[in-house]
Design a protein around this motif. Structure first.
Motif, short mmCIF file in Angstrom:
data_model
loop_
_atom_site.label_atom_id
_atom_site.label_comp_id
_atom_site.label_asym_id
_atom_site.label_seq_id
_atom_site.Cartn_x
_atom_site.Cartn_y
_atom_site.Cartn_z
N UNK A 90 -117.61 -140.52 1.17
CA UNK A 90 -117.95 -141.90 1.52
C UNK A 90 -119.46 -142.09 1.61
N UNK A 91 -120.12 -141.15 2.25
CA UNK A 91 -121.57 -141.24 2.41
C UNK A 91 -122.31 -140.80 1.15
N UNK A 92 -121.71 -139.86 0.41
CA UNK A 92 -122.35 -139.32 -0.80
C UNK A 92 -121.48 -139.67 -2.00
N UNK A 93 -121.41 -140.94 -2.30
CA UNK A 93 -120.43 -141.44 -3.25
C UNK A 93 -120.72 -141.08 -4.70
N UNK A 94 -121.97 -140.71 -5.03
CA UNK A 94 -122.29 -140.37 -6.43
C UNK A 94 -122.73 -138.91 -6.56
N UNK A 95 -122.45 -138.09 -5.56
CA UNK A 95 -122.86 -136.68 -5.59
C UNK A 95 -122.20 -135.96 -6.78
N UNK A 96 -123.03 -135.18 -7.51
CA UNK A 96 -122.54 -134.45 -8.68
C UNK A 96 -122.53 -132.94 -8.46
N UNK A 99 -112.02 -138.80 1.22
CA UNK A 99 -112.48 -137.44 0.94
C UNK A 99 -112.06 -136.97 -0.44
N UNK A 100 -112.10 -137.87 -1.40
CA UNK A 100 -111.95 -137.51 -2.81
C UNK A 100 -113.31 -137.65 -3.49
N UNK A 101 -113.81 -136.54 -3.99
CA UNK A 101 -115.12 -136.54 -4.64
C UNK A 101 -114.94 -136.99 -6.09
N UNK A 102 -115.29 -138.23 -6.38
CA UNK A 102 -115.02 -138.79 -7.71
C UNK A 102 -115.97 -138.29 -8.78
N UNK A 103 -117.20 -137.93 -8.40
CA UNK A 103 -118.20 -137.57 -9.40
C UNK A 103 -118.66 -136.12 -9.31
N UNK A 147 -108.63 -127.80 -2.73
CA UNK A 147 -109.96 -128.32 -3.02
C UNK A 147 -109.98 -129.06 -4.36
N UNK A 148 -109.29 -128.52 -5.33
CA UNK A 148 -109.26 -129.15 -6.65
C UNK A 148 -108.70 -130.57 -6.60
N UNK A 149 -107.75 -130.78 -5.69
CA UNK A 149 -107.15 -132.11 -5.57
C UNK A 149 -108.15 -133.14 -5.07
N UNK A 150 -109.14 -132.69 -4.31
CA UNK A 150 -110.15 -133.62 -3.81
C UNK A 150 -111.37 -133.69 -4.72
N UNK A 151 -111.36 -132.87 -5.79
CA UNK A 151 -112.49 -132.82 -6.73
C UNK A 151 -111.96 -132.96 -8.14
N UNK A 152 -111.55 -134.16 -8.49
CA UNK A 152 -110.89 -134.39 -9.78
C UNK A 152 -111.82 -134.17 -10.97
#
Length: 552
Positions: free
Chosen positions: A462-468, A493-497, A516-521
């Motif tokens: 949420x706070x780091x929405x574009x973190x790569x 808590x799903x890291x989209x990027x 972890x993989x489920x939250x880091x698509x």
């Protein structure tokens, strides 16, 4: 060497089939190495035939042709030119292919390629040093608002790699940024020839020699520096590793080098008296834009005279363990874009750093107590509106006030943030970190030597929405990197990027890779080392291992 001919291995050239296969792999990457056009195939096979089965000739020429994969006329021109060069100049197929590849380079890439000529044969070259040199000498002009000159430098280096003129030694895993590189001997021979033709450098038997017309010099201990005082046109001077860190000439020989734009004396070793004399000379170089003294032994203080370097753009003082004082007059360097004091002996940076309005990269910033008036405090950084990279250190003596908590969120251009907590033992450090509001456009986050069980609350999607990229290292107590504990919504808590993840020396990390993989698509690159409790990771977790997503 007196070896019997029967014991000499003569490498075989590629046969016609393997030569064509190598050619296709480079030329037709969009179609996965398959040529679907019979006309291109006919011309391509004729070109391959002239390469005589030599891999270097095939690779370099094909890397250029790949950029013209839809231009049959260009391919035919190359074929005709290849024949002309090999016939008229009696060049080998390798030299001809290198010549054609060089001729096809844009002007700016030719200049960058020729810079490699000053490095001794078989040198491993640090990409950062190259890019800093290019920026300091003014070779790179920023054209896009979102990209810095340094970003463009790495792109140009990658372009040379893509054209098979430079070889990668080490690169960053998740995005491929080149860390170090080298050059094939035959390509280097080409660069030395053209650098001499352009009167940039002089060479003898493949090694650089001093000349009054030289513009660039890679100084080694083997060189005689007697004539250095006559090299008034010198614009770049880089001390090579083979010189073992010594500065092999006197002040009288340095006086005339007032045209220098780039000076790299990293790993130099001098006593304090000699260092003072060296600094006195350096501060007389009015045109100097890039100064690298990283790892210098004997450098104890950067005095007030540094203000004289008003054209300085890059100042690199990393790993200067003897350095204990940086004079506040550094705040007069209004053109500075990079200040690197990482891993130094400095207890703090001086007050006034916030006046460096053009600064894009700051390393070695130490967060100190408010009761240290002569130091630069965190709140002062809000003036650095151009800042893209910030590397900061916290210790048990650090203090982050409530008013400083929102500081980072004001740095809208910040892309890289590295925090080293230096094994802080007090829980107040965790509480202080929790106060921080992170930059809104952060793409890379590094957290090192973090001593607590859970991450700071703001390290979440949420706070780091574009973190790569997220790197967590040497966390002696860290148990979880799952941000769900701080959010009631699953989507939070799903890291989209997030594409890259680094987990090193986290002995108590208790996570399941499957979860972890489920939250880091979008994850496609992971480094893991010494994470003994990480479950279901496909590589060993007790030693360095790398996982890459298999692309469709």
């Amino acid at each position: 060497m007196g070896v019997e001919s029967s014991r000499i291995h003569h490498p075989k050239v590629l046969d016609e089939k393997d030569s064509w296969s190598l050619f296709c792999n480079f030329a037709f990457q969009e179609t996965k190495g398959k040529c679907s056009n019979s006309q291109f195939e006919k011309v391509g096979k004729e070109i391959v035939g002239k390469c005589e089965g030599l891999p270097l000739a095939i690779k370099t020429l094909t890397a250029f042709l790949a950029t013209e994969v839809h231009n049959l006329g260009k391919w035919k021109d190359i074929l005709d030119h290849f024949h002309e060069l090999t016939t008229r100049k009696q060049n080998s197929s390798v030299k001809t292919s290198l010549q054609l590849s060089y001729d096809a380079l844009p002007t700016h890439l030719k200049q960058f390629l020729l810079c490699f000529s000053i490095y001794p044969e078989d040198s491993v070259i640090q990409a950062e040093q190259l890019v800093h040199w290019w920026v300091g000498e003014g070779f790179i002009q920023r054209t896009e608002h979102s990209k810095t000159a340094e970003d463009l430098g790495y792109e140009y280096l990658t372009d040379l790699v893509r054209r098979c003129l430079v070889e990668v030694v080490e690169r960053r895993g998740y995005d491929g940024r080149v860390y170090s590189c080298k050059m094939h001997d035959l390509v280097r021979d080409l660069t030395t020839m053209f650098a001499e033709d352009e009167m940039l450098c002089s060479f003898e038997a493949g090694k650089q020699k001093l000349s009054p017309d030289s513009r660039w010099l890679g100084l080694t201990s083997e060189m005689s520096t007697v004539t250095l005082k006559h090299c008034s046109k010198l614009r770049a001077l880089l001390l090579m590793t083979s010189s073992q860190g010594q500065f092999p000439f006197s002040k009288n020989q340095m006086v005339s080098l007032d045209s220098l734009r780039a000076l790299d004396l990293s790993r130099i070793r001098l006593d304090s008296t000699s260092m003072e004399k060296l600094l006195s000379w350096i501060f007389s170089l009015q045109r100097l834009a890039y100064l690298n003294l990283s790892g210098a032994v004997g450098l104890k203080e950067m005095p007030s005279s540094i203000r004289k370097l008003h054209n300085l753009h890059l100042l690199i003082l990393a790993e200067c363990s003897d350095l204990t004082k940086l004079h506040p007059s550094i705040s007069y360097l209004k053109n500075l874009i990079v200040l690197d004091c990482g891993s130094c002996g400095l207890q703090y940076l001086p007050q006034g750093i916030g006046n460096l309005s053009q600064l894009q990269e700051l390393s070695g910033f130490r967060v100190v107590r408010q009761a240290t008036p002569q130091s630069c405090h965190l709140l002062e950084l809000k003036q650095l509106v151009q800042l893209r990279v910030l590397r900061m250190n916290l210790s048990n003596e650090s203090e982050i006030t409530e008013s400083e908590g929102e500081l980072l969120s004001k740095l809208v251009k910040l892309r890289v943030l590295a925090i080293d907590t230096e094994d802080c033992k007090y829980r107040t450090i965790l509480e202080m970190l929790d106060r921080l509001h992170p930059p809104p456009n952060l793409k890379e986050l590094y957290l090192r030597r973090y001593p607590h069980k859970s991450l700071p609350k703001w390290i979440n999607p949420t706070k780091l929405s574009v973190l790569q990229y997220l790197c967590l290292e040497n966390g002696s107590a860290l148990k979880s990197i799952n941000p769900s504990a701080h959010s009631e919504e699953e989507s939070a808590f799903s890291w989209n990027y997030l594409e890259g993840l680094c987990l090193k020396f986290l002995p108590f990390l208790d996570e399941d890779w499957t979860d972890l993989q489920k939250t880091m698509q979008s994850i496609r690159y992971v480094e893991v080392s010494n994470c003994f409790n990480l479950k279901n990771f496909p590589c060993p977790v007790n030693k360095p291992g790398t996982w890459r997503k298999v692309e469709d």
